[in-house]
Structure formats: structure tokens, C-alpha cells
Write a protein that holds these residues in place. Structure first.
Motif, PDB file in Angstrom:
ATOM      1  N   VAL A   1       0.833  -1.208   0.000  1.00 37.75           N
ATOM      2  CA  VAL A   1       0.000   0.000   0.000  1.00 37.75           C
ATOM      3  C   VAL A   1       0.865   1.254   0.000  1.00 37.75           C
ATOM      4  O   VAL A   1       0.497   2.286  -0.583  1.00 37.75           O
ATOM      5  N   MET A   2       2.043   1.181   0.631  1.00 40.51           N
ATOM      6  CA  MET A   2       2.922   2.340   0.687  1.00 40.51           C
ATOM      7  C   MET A   2       3.391   2.776  -0.703  1.00 40.51           C
ATOM      8  O   MET A   2       3.795   3.926  -0.896  1.00 40.51           O
ATOM      9  N   GLY A   3       3.344   1.883  -1.674  1.00 39.40           N
ATOM     10  CA  GLY A   3       3.747   2.240  -3.019  1.00 39.40           C
ATOM     11  C   GLY A   3       2.594   2.683  -3.898  1.00 39.40           C
ATOM     12  O   GLY A   3       2.807   3.158  -5.021  1.00 39.40           O
ATOM     13  N   ARG A   4       1.378   2.562  -3.414  1.00 38.12           N
ATOM     14  CA  ARG A   4       0.207   2.912  -4.227  1.00 38.12           C
ATOM     15  C   ARG A   4      -0.041   4.413  -4.216  1.00 38.12           C
ATOM     16  O   ARG A   4       0.246   5.092  -3.226  1.00 38.12           O
ATOM     17  N   ARG A   5      -0.572   4.908  -5.319  1.00 37.40           N
ATOM     18  CA  ARG A   5      -0.960   6.315  -5.431  1.00 37.40           C
ATOM     19  C   ARG A   5      -2.432   6.324  -5.811  1.00 37.40           C
ATOM     20  O   ARG A   5      -2.811   5.896  -6.898  1.00 37.40           O
ATOM     21  N   PHE A   6      -3.267   6.813  -4.903  1.00 42.45           N
ATOM     22  CA  PHE A   6      -4.715   6.725  -5.079  1.00 42.45           C
ATOM     23  C   PHE A   6      -5.242   7.998  -5.743  1.00 42.45           C
ATOM     24  O   PHE A   6      -5.407   9.024  -5.082  1.00 42.45           O
ATOM     25  N   LYS A   7      -5.495   7.941  -7.037  1.00 35.32           N
ATOM     26  CA  LYS A   7      -6.061   9.088  -7.751  1.00 35.32           C
ATOM     27  C   LYS A   7      -7.515   9.255  -7.341  1.00 35.32           C
ATOM     28  O   LYS A   7      -8.287   8.294  -7.358  1.00 35.32           O
ATOM     29  N   ILE A   8      -7.892  10.478  -7.000  1.00 37.05           N
ATOM     30  CA  ILE A   8      -9.238  10.672  -6.449  1.00 37.05           C
ATOM     31  C   ILE A   8     -10.322  10.432  -7.495  1.00 37.05           C
ATOM     32  O   ILE A   8     -11.436  10.040  -7.136  1.00 37.05           O
TER      33      ILE A   8
END
Length: 505
Positions: free
Chosen positions: A63-70
């Protein structure tokens, strides 16, 4: 249920102790996780219309590598647009981005979810998320209590961002300064020591106009480093022009670099500006510079020395102001010895050399990158959820990755397609059998030992076992070295030294 004075004091103390943002954020999230008895907790930074995790508890390490686009996550979009506490109903039909990412309960979906937007003045700088499997887990906490926690978290996050900005330059700190700037380079993912060193070196040389030579194996991300250098430079508002020297036929190479005038050669039907002119005031990135023909190396050297050039077929001199960033995957020093590369050009280009480490040198960055590519793949193929199983993470960590980050990206995409085909519902999980990694060594609990495999020396076998076992303990300890040392019953200092020796850190 509510927060006691002791709880509030402990939380405030965790937010203020120490100056190292990473450690402080981890302590803060750990405290919040315990106080609210969450199953998953996260502190996220808001930038470029995305939420980037800074510290997590109860969630899978990728999860630390994920980038959550809104725009791809309705719940995060709701948090970003809210000015206050967001309580999502247990029966909400909005998909939760953490479903399938809680290792302790991978088959269960989150039911209780609270989002706390974090502000600096009127500017959104981050969010705090609290999640639990039990639907009524947070019903006993008032909005005022949650606002107080959000205020403490926002202050801690803003102070960290201010320190980060002060370390980079003496310019005033403005939160999320380029939040709508499409030119911002893709982020360099990685927290390993070698990547931290690379990022520091980039920050040092980027504001200058020194030429930079980027070295590293194919697929390590040299172009991303070049983009990062440009975006952190004083030329960021000007273009960065890309030229692949390896894909440049010698017959048109001079025209590509310096341009030509009408009639200069057959097919030159009009004047054409070269890459140097297009990059005037900005940056010219010469990829695979080692493949540039010798005849052009002398002309390139003149531009670097005097800043002037001539279009093909024209006598008039043109002056340009261009910063050169070059990249290569070959040994240019050896090329100089072999006579295939000019020594004077080599020294002109390598004023400030940067080396991009191979993926196998980056330890658990592999897990972060896997999470990053999983989130990108999930959005691209419209998957509701895409997770990486613990067994798959260990498999990825034990593979040598000769193709580096590029190979990992392609591997994740292929595995995602295979896993989607096997999935019986919307919860797609990457398992070891979805990967086709030639020569990979599967952990013992994933597959039975192959007694017909070629033998290796006892020393090499011991080192391999130590690396795999320490990585298992590290991941099982929520990626905290202190907890890992305790679980392995080893002195923390000795563990750090051993991890460096094994290439994990």
C-alpha cells in the motif's frame, strides 16, 4: 466510548517527539490505530490530485507504493471535497480502496470507514483514514474528538512538509504548489538507502546548470531521473526535449540535433529546427548517448563549449542556452579506452554523474513498486480491487530482476490479467502461480523443494536462506526493523548490518 485525557496527551506527544518525519508519522499512526482499535489506519499526503500514503498500520506493505487518484476512488474524492469529518455508512455502495488490502482479513470488506481531511489554512494537504471490519467500531467517538485528532495530524504533516521544503531551498513554503501541473515528472518510487541517496543527489544538482550523466542498467528508470532533475531545476517552466541516440540513423542524426534549412539535402523541403533549438532555455535529454556517432560527438562538444551551433546547410551561427542531461547503460570509460567515445566529451558530460541502482539492489522497494504498478493496472483495466498476496510478495522479493523496474512493471500487468481470468468475483489477488519468472526461487512454503535443482555452495545457500527469512520477518513485522529484530531475537544493530550485507537495505 471516547478519548480520555491520557489518550489525547499520548497522541499529542507522539506528534511532537523527534524531527524525523517518517518515524514520527509511524508512531502517530500506531497510536491512533491502537486508540481507535482500527483494522486499518493510514496517513496520506494530497498532491497531484492523488493521495500518497506516508504511514500505515494494519494494511499490506505494498500500500505504501500505491498512489490513489481521487477520480478513480469515490471515497477518496469525497474526503478531498469535504471540509469536515466524513463518516461512510456501513451499507455505502462506494467501493473502499482498502478492501482486500488488510492482510489479517483479506477476504472481508471494510464496513466502518472514517475520512479526516487535513488542511493548512484553506489548502488540502492530506487525509487520515480510519477503517474497521466491525460496522459500529467508531460510533462512540464524537465528531469533535475526530476533528481534534485531525487538527493534530494536519499540524504534524504541515510541519514535515515545511521542513522538506526548507531542506530543498530557501524559498517560502507553499503547500501543494504544483497540484494541477501536468508537467510534473512521475515520482521516483522507493525508500531503500540507495534510492534515498539518489534522491538527495538529484536535489543537490538539479537547481544548478551542471551537465549530468545518468548511468545504470536498462530498465532502471534513467528517464525518470532526468525528468526529476528537470522539474527540480530553474528551467522547469521550459521544455525538456528527449532524443534517443540509439534510434538515430547517422544520415539524419546531425539534422535531428542541429536542424536544417530548406534544400540542404534531398528531402529538406523546408527549414526545420533541431532538438537544441527546441530545448533553448530548457533541458535536452540525450538518452543512450554512448550510441552517438563519433562524427557528431565533436559537433556536440562544440555546442557544450561555446553554446553555438549551425543548422545543416546554413553558415549562420545560432546561440542556444541548453542544459544537457545524458544517459547510458554502457561503460563510457571503457568506450573512451576503446576509442568509440571521445574522452573530452565524456568529461564535459559527466560533470555530475548519477548512478541509478539495479532493482535487485533496492530490497523491499520491490514491494512498493509492485503496489504502485498494481494500482495503475487496476485503474487501467477497470478492476474493482487488485491485491498482492503475501506469498506473491515473497516470490517477487526473491527474484533477481535482470530487466529491473521495467520487467517488474510488465510482470505485474501480465500477472494481473492471469489473476483476473481466475477470479470468481471482483476481488482479484495476485498469487505465485500468476507469475512466470524464469529462474525465480520460490519460498519454501509456496512450493515443495525441487531436489533436482542444481546445487550451489553451502555459503551461497545460507546467504539466500538468511535473506529470504529476514524479509519474511520484516514484512510480518509491519516493515519495522525494531519489531523484526525482536521477532528474530537479534540485536537491532547486528540486524541492520546483516541486512546491508545481504542487500536488503
Amino acid at each position: 466510548m471516547s478519548l480520555s485525557f491520557g489518550d489525547i496527551s499520548a497522541l499529542a506527544l507522539e506528534m511532537q517527539n523527534g524531527l524525523a518525519s517518517h518515524d514520527r508519522f509511524n508512531r502517530m499512526i500506531g497510536t491512533i490505530h491502537r486508540l481507535f482499535q482500527c483494522d486499518a489506519t493510514a496517513l496520506l499526503r494530497y498532491e497531484l490530485q492523488s493521495f500518497r500514503p506516508l504511514a500505515i498500520a494494519g494494511l499490506a506493505p505494498d500500500v505504501m507504493g500505491r498512489r490513489f487518484k481521487i477520480d478513480a476512488h469515490p471515497r477518496f474524492e469525497a474526503i478531498a471535497r469535504a471540509g469536515d469529518v466524513v463518516r461512510f455508512p456501513a451499507e455505502s455502495d462506494l467501493p473502499d480502496p482498502y478492501d482486500g488490502l488488510i492482510p489479517e482479513s483479506p477476504a472481508l470488506h471494510v464496513h466502518a470507514c472514517i475520512g479526516l481531511p487535513l488542511f493548512y489554512g484553506q489548502t488540502l494537504i492530506g487525509a487520515l483514514t480510519l477503517d474497521a471490519i466491525a460496522a459500529d467500531q467508531f460510533s462512540g467517538y464524537s465528531d469533535d474528538e475526530l476533528r481534534f485528532v485531525a487538527s493534530l495530524a494536519a499540524t504534524a504533516l504541515n510541519n514535515a512538509l515545511l521542513l522538506e521544503q526548507l531542506e530543498k531551498s530557501a524559498t517560502p513554503y507553499i503547500p501543494s504548489p504544483r497540484i494541477h501541473d501536468s508537467r510534473v515528472a512521475e515520482e521516483l518510487i522507493g525508500e531503500s538507502s540507495v534510492m534515498q541517496t539518489l534522491k538527495k543527489e538529484i536535489a543537490v544538482v538539479a537547481p544548478s546548470d551542471l551537465n549530468v550523466l545518468i548511468t545504470g542498467n536498462t530498465g532502471t528508470g534513467k528517464e525518470l531521473v532526468a525528468q526529476s532533475l528537470h522539474q527540480q531545476s530553474q528551467r522547469a517552466s521550459k521544455p525538456m526535449i528527449y532524443l534517443n541516440c540509439a534510434a538515430l540513423p547517422e544520415s539524419v542524426a546531425e539534422s535531428e540535433l542541429f536542424g536544417h534549412v530548406k534544400g540542404a539535402f534531398t528531402g529538406a523541403v523546408k527549414d526545420r529546427a533541431g532538438k537544441f533549438e527546441l530545448a533553448d532555455g530548457g533541458t535536452l535529454f540525450l538518452d543512450e548517448i554512448g550510441e552517438l556517432p563519433l562524427t557528431l560527438q565533436a559537433k556536440l562538444l562544440r555546442v557544450l563549449q561555446y553554446g553555438d551551433l549551425q543548422r545543416v546547410g546554413e553558415d549562420r551561427q545560432l546561440r542556444v542556452d541548453v542544459r544537457i542531461i545524458a544517459a547510458t547503460n554502457i561503460d563510457l570509460k571503457q568506450a573512451v579506452i576503446n576509442g568509440s567515445f571521445r574522452s573530452d566529451l565524456y568529461h564535459r558530460l559527466s560533470v555530475f554523474p548519477l548512478h541509478v541502482p539495479a532493482l535487485q539492489e533496492r530490497g523491499t522497494d520491490i514491494v512498493l513498486l509492485a503496489g504502485f504498478f498494481c494500482e495503475r493496472c487496476r485503474a487501467k483495466f477497470a478492476m474493482k480491487h487488485l491485491s498482492v498476496s503475501a506469498a506473491a510478495r515473497e516470490l517477487l522479493l526473491t527474484y533477481d530482476w535482470p530487466g529491473n523496474v521495467r520487467e517488474l512493471e510488465h510482470t505485474i500487468y501480465r500477472a494481473a490479467m492471469m489473476a483476473q481470468a481466475d477470479a470468481v468475483n471482483d476481488d482479484v489477488s495476485l498469487q505465485p502461480q500468476h507469475f512466470a519468472l524464469s529462474g525465480s526461487v520460490a519460498p519454501a512454503h509456496i512450493t515443495a523443494a525441487n531436489h533436482e535443482a542444481p546445487l550451489q555452495s553451502l555459503k551461497d545457500a545460507q546467504l539466500q536462506f538468511q535473506r529470504e527469512y529476514i524479509l519474511r520477518a520484516y514484512n510480518a513485522s509491519d516493515r519495522k526493523w525494531a519489531l523484526c529484530a525482536r521477532a528474530l531475537e537479534i540485536d537491532p544493530g547486528n540486524l541492520h548490518r546483516l541486512a546491508k550485507k545481504l542487500g536488503i537495505k
